[in-house]
Scaffold this active site. Structure first.
Site, mmCIF file in Angstrom:
data_model
loop_
_atom_site.group_PDB
_atom_site.id
_atom_site.type_symbol
_atom_site.label_atom_id
_atom_site.label_comp_id
_atom_site.label_asym_id
_atom_site.label_seq_id
_atom_site.Cartn_x
_atom_site.Cartn_y
_atom_site.Cartn_z
ATOM 1 N N VAL A 218 1.368 -3.593 3.919
ATOM 2 C CA VAL A 218 1.419 -4.876 4.633
ATOM 3 C C VAL A 218 2.682 -5.677 4.313
ATOM 4 C CG1 VAL A 218 -1.073 -5.109 4.982
ATOM 5 C CG2 VAL A 218 -0.026 -6.047 2.899
ATOM 6 N N LYS B 189 0.074 3.392 -2.926
ATOM 7 C CA LYS B 189 -1.180 4.135 -3.155
ATOM 8 C C LYS B 189 -0.991 5.629 -3.434
ATOM 9 C CE LYS B 189 -4.081 0.781 -0.718
ATOM 10 N NZ LYS B 189 -4.624 0.390 0.593
ATOM 11 N N TYR C 113 -4.149 4.792 8.006
ATOM 12 C CA TYR C 113 -5.447 4.156 8.272
ATOM 13 C C TYR C 113 -6.084 4.657 9.559
ATOM 14 C CZ TYR C 113 -3.423 1.158 4.771
ATOM 15 O OH TYR C 113 -2.818 0.706 3.655
ATOM 16 N N TYR D 29 -3.713 -2.881 -10.104
ATOM 17 C CA TYR D 29 -3.516 -2.598 -8.677
ATOM 18 C C TYR D 29 -2.590 -3.640 -8.031
ATOM 19 C CZ TYR D 29 -4.601 -2.401 -3.681
ATOM 20 O OH TYR D 29 -4.498 -2.349 -2.317
ATOM 21 N N SER E 114 0.789 -1.244 0.000
ATOM 22 C CA SER E 114 0.000 0.000 0.000
ATOM 23 C C SER E 114 0.816 1.287 0.000
ATOM 24 C CB SER E 114 -0.941 0.011 1.200
ATOM 25 O OG SER E 114 -1.977 -0.902 0.968
HETATM 26 N N1 GLN Z 1 -2.127 -5.934 -1.627
HETATM 27 C C1 GLN Z 1 -2.710 -5.552 -0.393
HETATM 28 C C2 GLN Z 1 -4.221 -5.475 -0.509
HETATM 29 O O1 GLN Z 1 -4.693 -4.847 -1.394
HETATM 30 C C3 GLN Z 1 -2.143 -4.232 0.054
HETATM 31 C C4 GLN Z 1 -2.748 -3.789 1.346
HETATM 32 C C5 GLN Z 1 -1.846 -2.961 2.219
HETATM 33 O O2 GLN Z 1 -0.629 -2.910 2.073
HETATM 34 N N2 GLN Z 1 -2.409 -2.349 3.222
HETATM 35 O O3 GLN Z 1 -4.932 -6.058 0.271
#
Ligand code: GLN
Length: 469
Positions: free
Chosen positions: A266, A73, A248, A196, A70
């Site tokens: 993550v 993003k 978050y 994505y 993420s």
């Molecule tokens: N690939 C993960 C997802 O879309 C990325 C989520 C994250 O890093 N918070 O669930």
């Protein structure tokens, strides 16, 4: 012992210290929604700092690759804003913190994803790139080029992670189809998910995250390559959204304690940005309940508190902290006075040594990044002098961390048979009481005039000459 010229610098030694304090305990869990993430070594820890001039400090596992997840993003959001313009993007992606989990299936009353940092908004950002270039391979090639420009090197895909994400992405698919049913996602939902997952599966190191953060800190110009990667208005928007939504549901606590726009993933990475100054990349794969790296968060909290990096730690910082740099030979100050008690031999000796006294004239308010750049310069030129005179006459304020960095540097200089003399007429480095000066340990030579500083410097050169015979 950290010496002046070889071995770790003060900053590296400090980063190692952060690592040692943050590595204790085994709190957190590895991400386990795909096997590839559950298999990584939980003890890895990388930490990098990219300064505005492109210099990167990195320690420990800063060269270990992990998937960006993420942390991607904000970059894809930046690309969507660049291609589609603010108005079209804002009609379909909000900018309000959601206070929800990253994979929450939620939209606002206008059926827009609440912000681009949760999956719904990120998938929609990716889909907007497909509105411009519907072919996923070509859209990805462009995305990759952009990410690589921000990192200052060619990034590559982890195809195992990508394939695994593609096999297990039911929830993200559900989000994409939901957005399609609301009419906000206009490209193919499958293609959007594909793009994505590719962006999430790019391999980065903490050096990369620090440089990407440094690019944002620099208003969009990559500090390593000197090339503009992102427009300034887009950077401002991206940093705003990272500030309110990047961490978050932990965003409020993050802004108050760390005070840096940031984004976690993550994969275990966190990227943080101090606008105008530096980018931070940290990696440790054990995650808290929000999906943020436990040790990464701890490291950012320590860094921010210890180095005074909170973005609202307001200082009148000027980028140019070293106003001028010269040797005593270039100065027009006569120290050859009878009251110095020098013999003729000593005087002759000192005349030949004047270029071994370096004068750094500093200015502005000194906080971590300014002081860091001064001390890096000191270290880089250490072979050229025996005595460094730091002239603080034009410095208005020195914060706590910079003060201890000067003490550390002067101790290191001493260990390397060198010396630092600080000219501090207003007591900005060493607070002076009415009756006596209190330099404290490590700062033996603090004087009030350049003339005194030169005499101290010469005394030191003579002492060295005697010691060396
Ligand atoms: N690939 C993960 C997802 O879309 C990325 C989520 C994250 O890093 N918070 O669930």
């Amino acid at each position: 012992m950290s010496s002046l010229v070889a071995g770790p610098s003060l900053v590296e030694a400090y980063l190692e210290h952060i690592r040692n304090t943050c590595l204790v305990g085994t709190d957190g869990e590895l991400a386990d929604y795909i096997p590839e993430l559950a298999r990584v070594d939980p003890t890895k820890f990388g930490l990098s700092l990219a300064l505005h001039d492109g210099y990167v400090y990195s320690i420990a596992d800063a060269d270990v690759g992990f998937t960006i997840q993420s942390v991607s993003k904000p970059l894809t959001y930046a690309l969507a804003l660049t291609h589609k313009g603010f108005e079209l993007v804002d009609e379909r992606i909000g900018v309000e913190p959601s206070g929800e989990a990253f994979n929450e299936i939620s939209v606002d009353s206008k059926r827009r994803p609440r912000n681009p940092m949760i999956n719904a908004g990120a998938i929609l950002s990716a889909s907007m790139l497909l509105e411009v270039e519907p072919d996923v391979d070509r859209a990805f090639a462009e995305l990759l080029e952009f990410y690589s420009a921000c990192a200052g090197r060619q990034l590559v895909l982890d195809s195992d992670v990508y394939n695994s994400e593609m096999r297990s992405g039911a929830r993200n698919r559900a989000i994409a189809y939901m957005l399609q049913s609301f009419g906000v996602l206009q490209a193919s939902p499958e293609a959007a998910i594909d793009l994505y997952f590719r962006q999430c599966s790019l391999i980065v190191t903490t050096d990369d995250l620090a440089v990407i953060g440094g690019t944002l800190a620099n208003g969009g110009v990559n500090p390593r390559t000197g090339r503009r990667a992102v427009g300034q208005a887009v950077v401002q928007r991206v940093l705003s959204v990272m500030t309110t939504c990047g961490m978050y549901d932990g965003a409020g606590d993050w802004v108050t304690t760390v005070g840096l726009p940031a984004k976690s993933g993550v994969g275990g990475g966190i990227m943080a940005v101090l606008p105008g100054q530096l980018g931070i990349g940290v990696y440790s794969p054990l995650l808290d309940e929000h999906g943020n790296s436990v040790r990464g968060v701890a490291a950012c909290k320590r860094l921010s508190a210890d180095l005074g990096l909170h973005m609202f730690n307001v200082a009148r910082e000027s980028r140019v902290t070293v106003r001028s740099f010269h040797t005593a030979a270039e100065l027009d100050i006569d120290t050859d006075r009878p009251d110095t008690d020098r013999t003729d031999t000593e005087r002759r000796y000192l005349r030949g040594k004047r270029d071994r006294i370096r004068i750094f004239e500093l200015q502005g308010d000194l906080t971590f990044s300014g002081t860091e750049s001064v001390l890096r310069r000191l270290r880089a030129t250490a072979q050229e002098f025996e005595v460094a005179i730091l002239d603080m006459t034009r410095v208005d304020h020195v914060d706590e961390v910079s003060r201890s960095m000067f003490v550390g540097a002067s101790r290191n200089l001493k260990g390397a048979q060198r010396s630092a003399v600080i000219v501090d007429p207003d007591g900005v480095v060493v607070r002076r009481s009415a009756h006596r000066s209190e330099p404290g340990p490590g700062l033996e030579y603090v004087v009030t005039t350049m003339h005194e500083a030169l005499i101290r410097a010469e005394d030191f050169l003579l002492k060295l000459a005697v010691e060396e015979g």
